[in-house]
Design an enzyme around this catalytic site. Structure first.
Site, PDB file in Angstrom:
ATOM      1  N   GLY A 179       0.970  -1.156   0.053  1.00 20.89           N
ATOM      2  CA  GLY A 179       0.066  -0.147   0.000  1.00 20.89           C
ATOM      3  C   GLY A 179       0.830   1.166  -0.109  1.00 20.89           C
ATOM      4  O   GLY A 179       2.086   1.235  -0.109  1.00 20.89           O
TER       5      GLY A 179
ATOM      6  N   CYS B 227       1.452   3.572   2.388  1.00 17.77           N
ATOM      7  CA  CYS B 227       1.999   4.221   3.357  1.00 17.77           C
ATOM      8  C   CYS B 227       3.333   3.604   3.596  1.00 17.77           C
ATOM      9  O   CYS B 227       4.432   4.449   3.630  1.00 17.77           O
ATOM     10  CB  CYS B 227       1.469   3.455   4.743  1.00 17.77           C
ATOM     11  SG  CYS B 227       2.432   3.874   6.274  1.00 17.77           S
TER      12      CYS B 227
ATOM     13  N   HIS C 104      14.424   9.516  33.329  1.00 16.61           N
ATOM     14  CA  HIS C 104      15.093  10.598  33.211  1.00 16.61           C
ATOM     15  C   HIS C 104      16.130  10.713  32.594  1.00 16.61           C
ATOM     16  O   HIS C 104      16.954   9.622  32.919  1.00 16.61           O
ATOM     17  CB  HIS C 104      15.093  11.382  34.674  1.00 16.61           C
ATOM     18  CG  HIS C 104      15.770  12.623  34.555  1.00 16.61           C
ATOM     19  ND1 HIS C 104      15.534  13.559  34.270  1.00 16.61           N
ATOM     20  CD2 HIS C 104      17.264  12.698  34.916  1.00 16.61           C
ATOM     21  CE1 HIS C 104      16.246  14.690  34.343  1.00 16.61           C
ATOM     22  NE2 HIS C 104      17.342  14.404  34.755  1.00 16.61           N
TER      23      HIS C 104
HETATM   24  C1  LIG Z   1       3.352  12.006   1.682  1.00 10.87           C
HETATM   25  C2  LIG Z   1       2.415  11.304   2.659  1.00 10.87           C
HETATM   26  C3  LIG Z   1       2.763  11.219   3.850  1.00 10.87           C
HETATM   27  C4  LIG Z   1       2.115  10.499   4.995  1.00 10.87           C
HETATM   28  N1  LIG Z   1       2.327  10.331   5.971  1.00 10.87           N
HETATM   29  C5  LIG Z   1       1.586   9.664   6.990  1.00 10.87           C
HETATM   30  C6  LIG Z   1       1.958   9.504   8.242  1.00 10.87           C
HETATM   31  O1  LIG Z   1       3.170   9.897   8.621  1.00 10.87           O
HETATM   32  N2  LIG Z   1       1.151   8.925   9.006  1.00 10.87           N
HETATM   33  C7  LIG Z   1      -0.152   8.462   8.544  1.00 10.87           C
HETATM   34  O2  LIG Z   1      -0.833   7.786   9.383  1.00 10.87           O
HETATM   35  N3  LIG Z   1      -0.459   8.609   7.329  1.00 10.87           N
HETATM   36  C8  LIG Z   1       0.153   9.373   6.633  1.00 10.87           C
HETATM   37  N4  LIG Z   1      -0.344   9.762   5.417  1.00 10.87           N
HETATM   38  C9  LIG Z   1      -1.661   9.019   4.924  1.00 10.87           C
HETATM   39  C10 LIG Z   1      -1.738   7.520   4.577  1.00 10.87           C
HETATM   40  O3  LIG Z   1      -0.590   7.126   3.662  1.00 10.87           O
HETATM   41  C11 LIG Z   1      -2.835   7.107   4.228  1.00 10.87           C
HETATM   42  O4  LIG Z   1      -3.904   7.468   5.054  1.00 10.87           O
HETATM   43  C12 LIG Z   1      -2.829   5.547   3.939  1.00 10.87           C
HETATM   44  O5  LIG Z   1      -1.857   5.089   3.245  1.00 10.87           O
HETATM   45  C13 LIG Z   1      -4.134   5.242   3.330  1.00 10.87           C
HETATM   46  O6  LIG Z   1      -4.192   3.763   3.355  1.00 10.87           O
HETATM   47  P1  LIG Z   1      -5.529   2.828   2.654  1.00 10.87           P
HETATM   48  O7  LIG Z   1      -5.739   1.749   3.471  1.00 10.87           O
HETATM   49  O8  LIG Z   1      -6.603   3.825   2.462  1.00 10.87           O
HETATM   50  O9  LIG Z   1      -5.128   2.282   1.122  1.00 10.87           O
HETATM   51  P2  LIG Z   1      -3.755   2.649   0.528  1.00 10.87           P
HETATM   52  O10 LIG Z   1      -2.473   2.082   1.193  1.00 10.87           O
HETATM   53  O11 LIG Z   1      -3.675   3.894  -0.354  1.00 10.87           O
HETATM   54  O12 LIG Z   1      -3.738   1.201  -0.676  1.00 10.87           O
HETATM   55  C14 LIG Z   1      -4.690   1.387  -1.801  1.00 10.87           C
HETATM   56  C15 LIG Z   1      -4.069   0.607  -2.840  1.00 10.87           C
HETATM   57  O13 LIG Z   1      -5.014   0.129  -3.817  1.00 10.87           O
HETATM   58  C16 LIG Z   1      -4.549   0.082  -5.024  1.00 10.87           C
HETATM   59  N5  LIG Z   1      -5.451   0.323  -5.961  1.00 10.87           N
HETATM   60  C17 LIG Z   1      -6.219   1.590  -6.164  1.00 10.87           C
HETATM   61  N6  LIG Z   1      -7.119   1.555  -7.060  1.00 10.87           N
HETATM   62  C18 LIG Z   1      -7.079   0.088  -7.420  1.00 10.87           C
HETATM   63  C19 LIG Z   1      -7.844  -0.653  -8.480  1.00 10.87           C
HETATM   64  N7  LIG Z   1      -8.715   0.005  -9.329  1.00 10.87           N
HETATM   65  N8  LIG Z   1      -7.436  -1.744  -8.407  1.00 10.87           N
HETATM   66  C20 LIG Z   1      -6.577  -2.522  -7.841  1.00 10.87           C
HETATM   67  N9  LIG Z   1      -5.846  -1.690  -7.075  1.00 10.87           N
HETATM   68  C21 LIG Z   1      -5.775  -0.496  -6.760  1.00 10.87           C
HETATM   69  C22 LIG Z   1      -3.369   0.961  -4.970  1.00 10.87           C
HETATM   70  O14 LIG Z   1      -2.063   1.007  -5.715  1.00 10.87           O
HETATM   71  C23 LIG Z   1      -2.784   0.983  -3.514  1.00 10.87           C
HETATM   72  O15 LIG Z   1      -1.795   0.345  -3.131  1.00 10.87           O
HETATM   73  C24 LIG Z   1       0.610  10.069   4.413  1.00 10.87           C
HETATM   74  C25 LIG Z   1       0.170  10.688   3.101  1.00 10.87           C
HETATM   75  C26 LIG Z   1       1.045  11.049   2.213  1.00 10.87           C
HETATM   76  C27 LIG Z   1       0.853  11.138   0.664  1.00 10.87           C
END
Ligand SMILES: Cc1cc2nc3c(=O)[nH]c(=O)nc-3n(C[C@H](O)[C@H](O)[C@H](O)COP(=O)(O)OP(=O)(O)OC[C@H]3O[C@@H](n4cnc5c(N)ncnc54)[C@H](O)[C@@H]3O)c2cc1C
Length: 444
Positions: A41, A43, A431
């Site tokens: 994913g 993250c 500490h």
């Molecule tokens: C730069 C940045 C920094 C961040 N830092 C933090 C942090 O420090 N801490 C934190 O908690 N959150 C952070 N976030 C937010 C966090 O990354 C997201 O909230 C989290 O990853 C979302 O996970 P999810 O379970 O929704 O799905 P995701 O992990 O987004 O997974 C979705 C997956 O679905 C796949 N996909 C999409 N459409 C299709 C399709 N039609 N068919 C097949 N596969 C598909 C994608 O390729 C992806 O792998 C950050 C975000 C960004 C952009």
């Protein structure tokens, strides 16, 4: 069309945790992921973990290019580990391909070679995440110098001058990070006030500290257009009726993320989305179609990995428990912005308590008063907390200072357990640590 017990669309945090859980119960699971580079994913591959690695390396004075290389090694390791975590389970199949609904419970998966397979799912979990929003600003989308959060972390050289559109939390993390690597960073935002959800004393401190790191801010700017030059892009804006321009070798769009629903074929189903394209769900994360759920960023609301993980708990409660854990049960959610020093918060700010007419007692402690901050040579920041004078429970805390991303979880725990603040005040801490600051913060 093959029948499958559980289909998980997208290898996100909540989905992969659910897949492992179901596999350990011996259930059949099909996980569909559109990119081999995204196993595990967003993250671990392109968001939280790589960005925090780069943030830490910037503060450690590591060269940008070396830091990017190390980050790539880390994400490759994690991607492989995540893949095997699921693929090695006998009842799980990880299928590479783009998934789209063809009916309420039918999904077609198109693989890289163009072949399509169709499946019917007894249960379907949509976990497709979100993607960066690119504002409809003339010249922006087509600029050859445009970066998003993913490409910004994959540059093979440090942008000397970087323009960041958006003073939200991702924009600020990148601003602090690139400034520490040595870029000249300018952050442009249409909002006049800086991080307006925070208390004024906190936002003033954060802004000053970022300016001290070298970040420039152009706030209250109406963005007009982007024009490419040979060596970078010029962003034109109007601020206080004055026309202005800022040049960057690269221009980073950090203006939010939209749920990945556009290509999901939802028009062929009765699954409803809201006006932002987010899948609408009930308290149990069920969509408007029976036995179809949405997990993580794709359902809108707060976009954090730990929210996606908590979504798994809601689904587990519904499918394998008493259904008692719902979206409504989730009321204490800490957050951290990984700038330097980090800004962390849980519960109400002072401003929110005032707006809501809530009676509160306030505690404040400058980070400079904490011995560990002096030892660590980073004394910037301010810790604040407000408590309910009636029952002494903590209403909220904003911790701006080093290690606050750890400390905030302690406050959240105290809030969840409905402990009086005096427990944190009178606790014996090791500490010198940052957590012992609670002895002094709550002394009042
Ligand atoms: C730069 C940045 C920094 C961040 N830092 C933090 C942090 O420090 N801490 C934190 O908690 N959150 C952070 N976030 C937010 C966090 O990354 C997201 O909230 C989290 O990853 C979302 O996970 P999810 O379970 O929704 O799905 P995701 O992990 O987004 O997974 C979705 C997956 O679905 C796949 N996909 C999409 N459409 C299709 C399709 N039609 N068919 C097949 N596969 C598909 C994608 O390729 C992806 O792998 C950050 C975000 C960004 C952009």
């Amino acid at each position: 069309m093959k029948k499958v017990k559980n289909i998980i669309v997208g290898f996100g945090k909540g989905g992969k945790t659910l897949a492992k859980f179901l596999a350990q119960k011996g259930e059949e699971v099909l996980v569909i992921e559109r990119s081999k580079q995204m196993y595990g994913g967003t993250c671990i591959n392109i968001a939280c973990l790589p960005s925090k690695r780069l943030v830490i390396e910037a503060a450690n004075g590591v060269d940008f290019v070396d830091a990017v290389k190390g980050k790539d090694e880390m994400t490759a390791f994690l991607r492989n580990k995540n893949y095997h975590m699921l693929a090695d389970e006998p009842t799980v199949k990880v299928l590479d391909g783009q998934a789209a609904f063809t009916g309420n419970h039918q999904i077609a998966v198109t693989q890289a070679d163009g072949t399509t397979e169709e499946f019917t799912g007894e249960r379907i979990f949509i976990n497709t995440g979100a993607s960066p929003i690119i504002l409809p600003l003339p010249g922006l989308r087509d600029s050859q110098f445009l970066l998003n959060s993913t490409s910004a972390m994959d540059q093979d050289e440090l942008p000397t001058k970087l323009t960041i559109i958006g003073a939200g939390y991702i924009g600020l993390e990148f601003a602090a990070m690139f400034a520490q690597y040595g870029s000249q960073v300018t952050v442009v935002d249409h909002k006049k006030s800086f991080i307006p959800r925070e208390d004024d004393d906190i936002s003033a401190l954060v802004k000053k500290d970022l300016e001290d790191l070298g970040v420039k801010f152009i706030l209250g700017a109406e963005l007009k257009k982007v024009t490419d030059r040979e060596d970078g892009a010029v962003l034109s804006y109007v601020q206080d009726s004055q026309v202005g321009e800022v040049f960057g070798n690269k221009i980073l769009a950090a203006t939010g993320r939209q749920p990945n629903t556009a290509d999901l074929g939802l028009a062929k189903t009765e699954i409803k989305v809201n006006d932002r394209g987010a899948i609408m769900v009930d308290q149990h994360l069920q969509t408007s179609v029976d036995n179809v759920w949405a997990i993580g960023d794709v359902k809108g609301g707060p976009q954090f990995t730990y929210i996606s993980l908590d979504d798994f708990r809601i689904i587990k409660s519904q499918l394998f428990g008493d259904g008692g854990y719902t979206l409504e049960s989730r009321n204490i959610v800490p957050t951290s912005v990984f700038i330097n020093p980090p800004l962390s918060r849980v519960g109400l700010t002072e401003k929110q308590a005032q707006d809501q007419g809530i009676d509160y007692r306030q505690f404040k402690l400058p980070v400079a008063a904490i011995p560990k901050a002096r030892v660590a040579k980073n004394t910037r920041g301010l810790f604040k907390a407000i408590v309910d004078p009636a029952n002494q429970q903590i209403l909220g805390a904003t911790l701006y200072g080093i290690e606050s991303y750890e400390l905030i979880n302690l406050v959240a725990l105290a809030m969840k357990a409905k402990l009086p603040y005096t427990i944190l005040r009178d606790q014996i801490y090791t500490h010198p640590t940052m957590s012992e600051a609670f002895n002094d913060l709550f002394k009042g």
